[in-house]
Design an enzyme around this catalytic site. Sequence first.
Site, short mmCIF file in Angstrom:
data_model
loop_
_atom_site.label_atom_id
_atom_site.label_comp_id
_atom_site.label_asym_id
_atom_site.label_seq_id
_atom_site.Cartn_x
_atom_site.Cartn_y
_atom_site.Cartn_z
N ALA A 260 16.16 -34.64 -6.97
CA ALA A 260 17.00 -34.47 -8.33
C ALA A 260 17.44 -36.18 -8.59
O ALA A 260 18.42 -36.37 -8.01
CB ALA A 260 17.80 -33.62 -8.43
N GLY B 240 20.07 -34.11 1.96
CA GLY B 240 20.10 -35.35 1.33
C GLY B 240 18.95 -36.33 1.66
O GLY B 240 18.01 -35.92 2.53
N GLU C 8 1.07 -1.31 0.13
CA GLU C 8 -0.06 -0.09 0.04
C GLU C 8 0.92 1.27 0.09
O GLU C 8 0.67 2.30 -0.72
CB GLU C 8 -0.77 0.13 1.30
N SER D 39 27.32 -36.78 -7.81
CA SER D 39 26.05 -36.52 -8.13
C SER D 39 25.75 -35.36 -9.29
O SER D 39 24.76 -35.13 -9.56
CB SER D 39 25.11 -36.28 -7.02
N THR E 177 18.61 -38.32 3.94
CA THR E 177 18.34 -38.53 5.55
C THR E 177 17.55 -37.67 6.17
O THR E 177 16.66 -37.98 6.61
CB THR E 177 19.71 -38.61 6.31
N LEU E 178 18.02 -36.22 5.66
CA LEU E 178 17.25 -35.04 5.94
C LEU E 178 15.88 -34.93 5.47
O LEU E 178 14.78 -34.86 6.08
CB LEU E 178 18.06 -33.82 5.74
N ALA F 141 27.33 -44.74 -7.28
CA ALA F 141 27.94 -45.60 -6.16
C ALA F 141 28.86 -45.03 -5.48
O ALA F 141 29.25 -45.13 -4.18
CB ALA F 141 28.23 -46.85 -6.62
N ALA G 116 13.52 -37.31 7.15
CA ALA G 116 13.20 -37.00 8.47
C ALA G 116 12.08 -35.75 8.40
O ALA G 116 11.08 -35.94 9.20
CB ALA G 116 14.60 -36.18 9.12
N THR H 35 25.07 -33.89 3.14
CA THR H 35 25.23 -33.29 1.92
C THR H 35 26.32 -32.24 1.57
O THR H 35 27.06 -32.01 0.72
CB THR H 35 23.85 -32.52 1.40
#
Length: 303
Positions: free
Chosen positions: A108, A223, A4, A122, A225-226, A118, A229, A150
């Site tokens: 991704a 990554g 505004e 990435s 794991t997170l 492996a 969670a 990560t």
Amino acid sequence: AHAEVAALADARRRGHDVRGATAVVTLEPCDHTGRTGPCSRALLDAGIARVVVSVADPNPAAAGGADRLRAAGVDVLEGVLAEQGRETLGAWLPAVERARPFVTLKLATSLDGRVAAADGSSRWITSPQSRRHAHDLRADVDAIVVGTGTALADDPSLTARTADGALTHHQPLRVVVGHRDVPAGARLHGPGGELVHVRTHDPREVLRVLHEREVRHVLVEGGPTLAAAFLRAGFVDEVHAYVAPVLLGAGPPALADLGVTTITGALRLTPREVVHLGPDVLVVATPDAPAPPTGTSTTSEES
Ligand SMILES: NC(=O)c1ccc[n+]([C@@H]2O[C@H](COP(=O)([O-])OP(=O)(O)OC[C@H]3O[C@@H](n4cnc5c(N)ncnc54)[C@H](OP(=O)(O)O)[C@@H]3O)[C@@H](O)[C@H]2O)c1
């Protein structure tokens, strides 16, 4: 400044007389003094006669603008195109309503659901078009969150960049979750948003810390794991899955254990959008409401 205040200043600059005019706003004008004075005051001072509001302000500290305007004799119309208004306000509205940031989880992956080879490498599974798209999202959010795994494996910079590689004007906070230290020479200490290290494994604690900093939209970039969670805790509001036509056969899957032991316990999502990005596909989907504790069907999928 709030919209505004900015719109009134713009009208003044262009020489428009706004006395007696109608203001059309998505969100109820605020009634508190934050970084700027109350928008309700600014509208009154400008002599606005009518205010059309889509969505009421859910923030108790800021609400009350409509009442103040009405008390001062302004004609206020509320709830106009409320659904479209909510959509326009994006992540901000649920974040304020629920007192925690809106969480987008980005994945991704290869076609077989892996996020690294492996050996842990990435870069890059997805195409330049997908990465460009993901950078635009980074430039939109308030914070990017990754686990220490990560941060250590990929040494990411977690910045938002333009097509030519320059840092965009807005840089999200860079948040690392977990107990291990981020090494002194890591890219995360380089140019970009402020680095926040939250030494916990509890997603709730991460969101508490970020809410306190007025973060409204968080992008969790992994990554596995997170990401798991956040999903297990029920804190993922939206998933952006970039899927590339690449097969890896080995390497970490996109998600660690979700605690799903049988198909009726699967976490199901509703797709909202499917976007083709070069050779890749982006699926934007929202998790369905949590399944009831016991599944109603035990029929196995036909194959
Ligand atoms: N393609 C993609 O989209 C993508 C994105 C990100 C990562 N990756 C790949 O994923 C791999 C890394 O996987 P990761 O699972 O180690 O990464 P991560 O999820 O980023 O980090 C895991 C670490 O975070 C900490 N942590 C935070 N919250 C936790 C919780 N609730 N439970 C357990 N630990 C928690 C733990 O470390 P502490 O001991 O420090 O507490 C844990 O070891 C790399 O190969 C990377 O390239 C791929």
